[in-house]
Design a protein around this motif. Structure first.
Motif, mmCIF file in Angstrom:
data_model
loop_
_atom_site.group_PDB
_atom_site.id
_atom_site.type_symbol
_atom_site.label_atom_id
_atom_site.label_comp_id
_atom_site.label_asym_id
_atom_site.label_seq_id
_atom_site.Cartn_x
_atom_site.Cartn_y
_atom_site.Cartn_z
ATOM 1 N N LEU A 1 0.934 -1.261 -0.050
ATOM 2 C CA LEU A 1 -0.088 -0.131 -0.051
ATOM 3 C C LEU A 1 1.004 1.188 0.010
ATOM 4 C CD1 LEU A 1 -2.609 -1.167 2.660
ATOM 5 C CD2 LEU A 1 -3.108 -0.677 0.154
ATOM 6 N N TRP A 2 1.863 1.300 0.945
ATOM 7 C CA TRP A 2 2.892 2.453 0.631
ATOM 8 C C TRP A 2 3.482 2.483 -0.748
ATOM 9 C CZ3 TRP A 2 8.188 2.818 -0.383
ATOM 10 C CH2 TRP A 2 8.857 4.064 0.227
ATOM 11 N N ALA A 3 3.690 1.503 -1.361
ATOM 12 C CA ALA A 3 4.397 1.737 -3.015
ATOM 13 C C ALA A 3 3.369 2.253 -3.600
ATOM 14 C CB ALA A 3 4.897 0.448 -3.154
ATOM 15 N N GLU A 4 2.117 1.756 -3.544
ATOM 16 C CA GLU A 4 1.087 2.305 -4.177
ATOM 17 C C GLU A 4 0.850 3.592 -4.188
ATOM 18 O OE1 GLU A 4 -2.282 -0.201 -3.753
ATOM 19 O OE2 GLU A 4 -1.388 -2.234 -4.238
ATOM 20 N N ALA A 5 0.729 4.169 -2.888
ATOM 21 C CA ALA A 5 0.482 5.372 -2.675
ATOM 22 C C ALA A 5 1.594 6.090 -3.083
ATOM 23 C CB ALA A 5 0.239 5.558 -0.985
ATOM 24 N N MET A 6 2.678 6.161 -2.984
ATOM 25 C CA MET A 6 3.965 6.754 -3.553
ATOM 26 C C MET A 6 3.789 6.874 -5.082
ATOM 27 S SD MET A 6 5.767 8.079 -1.018
ATOM 28 C CE MET A 6 6.315 7.820 0.758
ATOM 29 N N THR A 7 3.539 5.966 -5.595
ATOM 30 C CA THR A 7 3.388 5.891 -7.182
ATOM 31 C C THR A 7 2.231 6.921 -7.391
ATOM 32 O OG1 THR A 7 4.367 3.876 -7.212
ATOM 33 C CG2 THR A 7 2.965 4.561 -9.156
ATOM 34 N N ARG A 8 1.038 6.619 -7.002
ATOM 35 C CA ARG A 8 -0.130 7.477 -7.215
ATOM 36 C C ARG A 8 0.285 8.981 -7.157
ATOM 37 N NH1 ARG A 8 -3.150 3.813 -4.721
ATOM 38 N NH2 ARG A 8 -3.558 4.820 -2.891
#
Length: 381
Positions: A281-288
């Motif tokens: 979820l952290w990686a997804e949020a950073m990418t978004r």
């Protein structure tokens, strides 16, 4: 006549920045009002770094700081504590002045009194640790934490207070982690060895613990630096209407965002499945958020930061467990302290290359010998 629930517009403008400096006569008035409130009954919330007094101010002092009269406020008094991370910004309100412009849910600092006491907005709600110190928090809250980290990483570096001259250069992830390791050795371990060295040795912490950690450390991939909270755990999160606010920014750093993620994963008490989900979820949020570069070599380097968190925590955990023992400690006191130390040693076993973790009776015996020596200097060590 304007309603009393809001201060005059010119006063609101004067004090809308966190930690605004009060004129001398106003500061003296505010200090007297706070002192009177502290003499009466008040809710006290104690943490590792501050004692927080929840109080209410009357009309005039509230107007002076731009607060709603008689609303709850938080008066923060620093405590003497064990340093566990470098304090690159010694004044929390300097960080809050910036953070609150970008994260409006974070309680503002309203005024600074004396050298280092401060008055803050009180964030109502439920502290996440009050729901339970352990156990799953659910997908919804985990997504909010991921969004929080992405928003924090987006705070412009140019807005932050100045960094120490010798701080690692932006993107030097390897230098950043090695700086943290050096701080642990030079400012946490060595200064406490004269008093706690026999206890460190007795519970099985090798004297070259940080050197052992460095020997197993691989070079890290460069990642852009960002603002880090570094202490996002359940006791620093207030939930209101199912929305989170992360409080207590005194340990904020500027560095590799993987360090912030790692301390969160460990200190929240997530199990392995939750750690993996929170990382995703952290990686997804950073990418978004357009910050995919912060996730570079995530799965290669996150393990190094997790290992460091486990390795460095043996020192504060042993120190705090020992210092929490009362002068006339009971068997239950020693059992609780030994359990805490044993848990810390078990987590640090691999990064510190420990052969074994001493059994609890051995830890209790070590604590008793140290405690006797501290409370009866004539006792042979």
């Amino acid at each position: 006549m304007p309603p009393l629930s809001r201060p005059p517009r010119e006063t609101r403008a004067l004090f809308r920045n966190a930690g605004a400096a009060l004129p001398t006569r106003h500061a003296a008035l505010l200090e007297r009002c706070v002192e009177r409130r502290l003499r009466g009954p008040a809710q006290v919330l104690s943490g590792h770094h501050n004692t927080n007094h929840v109080l209410r101010l009357g009309l005039l002092p509230a107007v002076l700081v731009g607060a709603v009269p008689f609303a709850r406020l938080k008066y923060r008094v620093p405590r003497e504590t064990v340093e566990v991370v470098p304090r690159i910004w010694p004044r929390e309100w300097d960080v809050l002045r910036v953070v609150c412009r970008f994260l409006p849910e974070v309680p503002r600092c309203l005024a600074v009194l004396g050298d280092n006491h401060s008055l803050h907005v009180y964030r109502g709600g439920t502290v996440l640790s009050d729901r339970g110190p352990h156990g799953r928090i659910g997908e919804g809250l985990m997504r909010q934490f991921a969004a929080f980290f992405a928003r924090t990483a987006g705070i412009p570096a140019g807005e932050l207070p100045p960094l120490p001259e010798d701080w690692p250069a932006d993107g030097d992830s390897d230098g950043f982690l090695r700086r943290l390791v050096r701080f642990t050795e030079e400012r946490v371990h060595r200064p406490h060895r004269p008093r706690f060295g026999t206890l460190f040795d007795a519970v099985g912490i090798p004297e070259d613990a940080m050197a052992r950690f460095l020997r197993g450390l691989h070079p890290l991939t460069p990642r852009p630096f960002a603002l880090l909270h570094t202490d996002v755990h359940r006791a620093n999160v207030v939930v209101r209407r199912n929305r989170i606010a992360v409080i207590d920014w005194e340990l904020a750093l500027f560095g590799d965002p993987l360090h912030d993620l790692a301390t969160h994963l460990v200190r929240m008490g997530y199990d392995k499945e939750e750690q993996a989900r929170m990382t995703a979820l952290w990686a997804e949020a950073m990418t978004r958020a357009g910050r995919a570069e912060l996730t570079a070599a995530l799965h290669d380097d996150l393990g190094a930061y997790l290992a460091f968190e486990y390795a460095q925590s043996v020192y504060p955990d042993v120190l705090r467990a020992a210092l929490a023992l009362p002068p006339h400690a009971t068997a239950d006191d020693f059992h609780a302290a030994a359990h805490r130390i044993g848990h810390a040693l078990s987590r640090a076993r691999e990064p510190l290359r420990l052969v074994d973790v001493p059994p609890e009776p051995h830890l209790i015996d070590a604590l008793r010998h140290w405690h006797d020596a501290q409370n009866n200097p004539a006792t042979p060590r």
